[in-house]
Design an enzyme around this catalytic site. Structure first.
Site, PDB file in Angstrom:
ATOM      1  N   ARG A 171      85.335  40.174 -49.343  1.00 17.37           N
ATOM      2  CA  ARG A 171      85.331  41.588 -49.042  1.00 17.37           C
ATOM      3  C   ARG A 171      86.638  42.224 -49.537  1.00 17.37           C
ATOM      4  O   ARG A 171      87.700  41.595 -49.480  1.00 17.37           O
ATOM      5  CB  ARG A 171      85.229  41.728 -47.526  1.00 17.37           C
ATOM      6  CG  ARG A 171      85.104  43.139 -47.008  1.00 17.37           C
ATOM      7  CD  ARG A 171      83.783  43.728 -47.375  1.00 17.37           C
ATOM      8  NE  ARG A 171      83.435  44.849 -46.521  1.00 17.37           N
ATOM      9  CZ  ARG A 171      82.481  45.720 -46.831  1.00 17.37           C
ATOM     10  NH1 ARG A 171      81.790  45.599 -47.939  1.00 17.37           N
ATOM     11  NH2 ARG A 171      82.189  46.700 -46.001  1.00 17.37           N
ATOM     12  N   THR A 181      74.047  48.293 -52.748  1.00 16.70           N
ATOM     13  CA  THR A 181      74.566  46.949 -52.796  1.00 16.70           C
ATOM     14  C   THR A 181      73.535  46.137 -53.573  1.00 16.70           C
ATOM     15  O   THR A 181      72.511  46.664 -53.980  1.00 16.70           O
ATOM     16  CB  THR A 181      74.721  46.501 -51.324  1.00 16.70           C
ATOM     17  OG1 THR A 181      75.670  47.373 -50.715  1.00 16.70           O
ATOM     18  CG2 THR A 181      75.124  45.084 -51.129  1.00 16.70           C
ATOM     19  N   ASN A 184      79.706  49.359 -52.864  1.00 15.04           N
ATOM     20  CA  ASN A 184      79.361  50.273 -51.787  1.00 15.04           C
ATOM     21  C   ASN A 184      78.375  51.304 -52.308  1.00 15.04           C
ATOM     22  O   ASN A 184      77.185  51.059 -52.323  1.00 15.04           O
ATOM     23  CB  ASN A 184      80.588  50.918 -51.142  1.00 15.04           C
ATOM     24  CG  ASN A 184      80.232  51.505 -49.782  1.00 15.04           C
ATOM     25  OD1 ASN A 184      79.273  51.064 -49.170  1.00 15.04           O
ATOM     26  ND2 ASN A 184      80.983  52.476 -49.318  1.00 15.04           N
ATOM     27  N   GLY A 194      71.403  47.734 -48.587  1.00 15.32           N
ATOM     28  CA  GLY A 194      70.890  48.829 -47.762  1.00 15.32           C
ATOM     29  C   GLY A 194      71.790  49.187 -46.602  1.00 15.32           C
ATOM     30  O   GLY A 194      71.322  49.740 -45.611  1.00 15.32           O
ATOM     31  N   GLY A 195      73.073  48.873 -46.692  1.00 14.76           N
ATOM     32  CA  GLY A 195      73.981  49.207 -45.597  1.00 14.76           C
ATOM     33  C   GLY A 195      73.450  48.612 -44.300  1.00 14.76           C
ATOM     34  O   GLY A 195      73.036  47.454 -44.264  1.00 14.76           O
ATOM     35  N   ASP A 224      83.470  52.237 -45.727  1.00 14.57           N
ATOM     36  CA  ASP A 224      82.896  51.351 -44.707  1.00 14.57           C
ATOM     37  C   ASP A 224      83.816  51.195 -43.499  1.00 14.57           C
ATOM     38  O   ASP A 224      83.408  50.654 -42.471  1.00 14.57           O
ATOM     39  CB  ASP A 224      82.572  49.975 -45.301  1.00 14.57           C
ATOM     40  CG  ASP A 224      81.176  49.943 -45.910  1.00 14.57           C
ATOM     41  OD1 ASP A 224      80.453  50.948 -45.804  1.00 14.57           O
ATOM     42  OD2 ASP A 224      80.805  48.902 -46.487  1.00 14.57           O
ATOM     43  N   THR A 274      78.715  44.126 -53.625  1.00 12.79           N
ATOM     44  CA  THR A 274      78.581  45.582 -53.645  1.00 12.79           C
ATOM     45  C   THR A 274      79.808  46.293 -54.178  1.00 12.79           C
ATOM     46  O   THR A 274      80.921  45.756 -54.125  1.00 12.79           O
ATOM     47  CB  THR A 274      78.294  46.096 -52.217  1.00 12.79           C
ATOM     48  OG1 THR A 274      77.925  47.463 -52.266  1.00 12.79           O
ATOM     49  CG2 THR A 274      79.494  45.940 -51.302  1.00 12.79           C
TER      50      THR A 274
HETATM   51  N1  GLY Z   1      78.962  48.500 -48.361  1.00 13.06           N
HETATM   52  C1  GLY Z   1      77.863  48.017 -47.670  1.00 13.06           C
HETATM   53  C2  GLY Z   1      78.194  46.959 -46.696  1.00 13.06           C
HETATM   54  O1  GLY Z   1      79.166  46.284 -46.875  1.00 13.06           O
HETATM   55  O2  GLY Z   1      77.514  46.794 -45.729  1.00 13.06           O
END
Ligand code: GLY
Length: 578
Positions: A119, A389, A409, A482-483, A431, A407
């Site tokens: 991340r 993503t 984002n 899809g977040g 996020d 992703t």
């Molecule tokens: N940017 C989407 C996630 O990390 O959930």
């Protein structure tokens, strides 16, 4: 509904067209729940693919082929996953990346399970209220658009670490297909063409304009699309490892562009970036074992909490009934309330992982569910995400499997493209809870646990998951874009297979639902509910809202004699087996 009727309904499902340009307006963006050109590629085209030896399923046919090429050369699932990841950065710049981050969940046939968290992190010069306009006290759009929106990228470090620990090939070997695709180019397809066209207003504001809109428009379908600068960057990474990205000329180019555009990522940020090995969350559901992603993603905890709640109800009511839909919605509501208030980067906040994933806690929460009344979500006191993503699943001949979600984002991230580097930067800073208590681009309302701190990872919803069968063999490899809808989609695909006995193809096609506690509404894809079931759910107190293409999943399932791969039926992509 009979299976025939269900199939008919599915064929009629209109699918949302994804264009992400609206979210980059001057005000806070609204949610774009479309998937990558879902309107052009129909549900009917996602036929399951069989491979006796191995399988790769991703949102880009060329990237899946890159992974399959490595499998055929004798590479294992990790080699192929890293090959696919780098190829996606070339052929699917919408979400594939080297300027973003992700999570990879690995299960080796010898029983080793590992997760790597790559991340992005907040730059050292980031601050809690950097996106709040001091004059108005309101959030600006700088967490989504432009140079200030990026976290320090993690993809290159994460993929290189995964390969070094679990792969069998060199970076140069697994990156060869990606380098070839960037250097020699590939045929522009209609999906990428339309996606670029749809995002022209945003992308043209940045340095990628000349490459992506030569002569003012996206390169026409059928023309060869070459990315020379990206090819050079990939060659440097292949030769030098992560140092080819985090140091030297690529780092110089990245930092120069940040400086030029008012961004804050420095050489020091790049030098300090580290991917983190994590222990996957291991849970059970009716005899199946699930390996899911721990924080800094919320995906694993929230899925585990949801499935533990549902497990207490014994065999669940049938798919499509009001009773089943209500239980799903109420379980998701409860686990998202915890997610939004309690989860964040474990290096910065104490995450109650044991409690939230325990069966005893799930039983307690299940006891608060009324079978015929929706519980209202309480207003948020203390103290999120988009669908641009991409997820890819890989399985090899030995039974090793890899589930990866990555992703930028938003689609094409912040829009910022690094000249001489040849890649897009993420807008992952959105996020974070940029203003705890206020909704982010996906309407998620989150708390202090996810506030901005330099060096901190922003909370994710990515949920690359591996499900083991009752004999301890990898059965399902699945994840989604899809977040927050990643969590609800992956849960439903798994439940469709192991609770409702669907094939993977049917499980992926089946219309989906989403509840994230706030806003207090149940999103439903067309075809998910009959009119009578909708009426019952309204009578229970649910607010129903129609949604097109909620998420974008790519999955693999073990079957007799091999693997079945299914790419997202609502989107573009391909499963490639051999
Ligand atoms: N940017 C989407 C996630 O990390 O959930």
């Amino acid at each position: 509904m009979s299976r025939r009727l269900l199939r008919l309904a599915l064929l009629l499902v209109p699918v949302a067209i994804a264009v992400s340009s609206c979210r980059h307006g001057g005000t806070r963006p609204t949610v774009d729940i479309g998937t990558y050109l879902g309107g052009q590629t129909g549900l009917v085209q996602a036929e399951p693919v069989f491979g006796a030896h191995g399988m790769v399923a991703s949102n880009s046919g060329l990237a899946s082929e890159a992974g399959a090429e490595i499998l055929k050369q004798g590479g294992n699932a990790v080699d192929a996953a890293v090959a696919t990841g780098f190829a996606l950065a070339v052929t699917y710049p919408f979400a594939g990346n080297i300027g973003g981050g992700g999570f990879m969940n690995i299960h080796m046939a010898d029983g080793r399970a590992a997760a790597i968290d790559y991340r992005e992190v907040a730059p050292l010069a980031a601050s809690r209220d950097m996106y709040v306009d001091p004059a108005t006290g309101k959030l600006t759009n700088k967490s989504t658009l432009g140079h200030l929106a990026s976290g320090v990228p993690g993809s290159v470090a994460g993929m290189a670490d995964a390969l070094a620990k679990y792969g069998t090939m060199t970076l140069a070997q697994v990156m060869a297909p990606a380098i070839r695709l960037a250097k020699d180019g590939f045929e522009m397809d209609s999906a990428l063409f339309r996606s670029l066209r749809g995002n022209k207003n945003v992308l043209s504001q940045f340095a990628g304009k000349d490459l992506f809109y030569p002569g003012g428009d996206a390169p026409a379908p059928g023309t060869r699309f070459v990315q020379a600068e990206l090819a050079h960057t990939l060659e440097l990474i292949a030769a030098k490892g992560p140092a080819g990205f985090y140091e030297g000329e690529v780092a110089d180019a990245l930092v120069a562009e940040e400086k030029r555009g008012g961004g804050i990522i420095t050489h020091e940020d790049l030098k300090r970036y580290k991917a983190e090995w994590r222990t996957p969350i291991k849970s059970t559901y009716r005899g199946y074992t699930l390996y899911t992603m721990p924080p800094a993603s919320s995906g694993g905890i929230t899925m585990t909490e949801t499935m533990n709640i549902l497990e207490t109800f014994g065999p669940l009511p049938k798919y499509g009934t009001a009773a089943y839909t209500h239980l799903l919605a109420e379980a998701f509501r409860r686990s998202f309330i915890d997610r939004n208030a309690k989860l964040g980067d474990p290096a910065f906040v104490k995450v109650p992982l044991e409690q939230l994933t325990s069966k005893a806690y799930a039983k307690e929460l299940a006891g608060t569910i009324d079978r015929t009344h929706a519980t209202k979500t309480p207003a948020f006191k203390s103290g999120a995400e988009p669908d641009h993503t991409t997820h890819y699943s890989v399985a090899d001949n030995s039974g090793n499997v890899v589930s990866t979600t990555t992703t930028l984002n938003g689609g094409y991230g912040s829009g910022v493209w690094i000249p001489k580097g040849g890649f897009f930067m993420n807008n992952e800073m959105d996020d974070f809870a940029a203003q705890p208590g206020s909704p982010n681009m996906f309407g998620l309302v989150q708390g202090e646990a996810n506030a901005i701190v330099p060096g901190k990872r922003m909370l994710s919803a990515m949920a690359p998951t591996i499900v083991m069968d009752r004999d301890g063999k990898a059965l399902l490899v699945v994840g989604a874009a899809g977040g927050p809808r990643i969590i609800t989609t992956v849960t439903q695909v798994i439940l469709n297979v192991i609770e409702h006995d669907m094939s993977l193809g049917d499980a992926m096609r089946a219309p989906r639902l989403h509840h994230q506690s706030l806003p207090d509404e149940l999103l439903v894809e067309d075809g998910a509910l009959s009119p009578a079931v909708s009426d019952s759910l309204k009578a229970f107190g649910h607010t129903l809202k129609r949604a097109g293409g909620l998420a974008n999943a790519n999955g693999i399932m073990r079957v007799k004699g091999g693997w079945i791969g299914v790419r997202e039926p609502r989107s573009a992509g391909k499963a490639v087996g051999y």
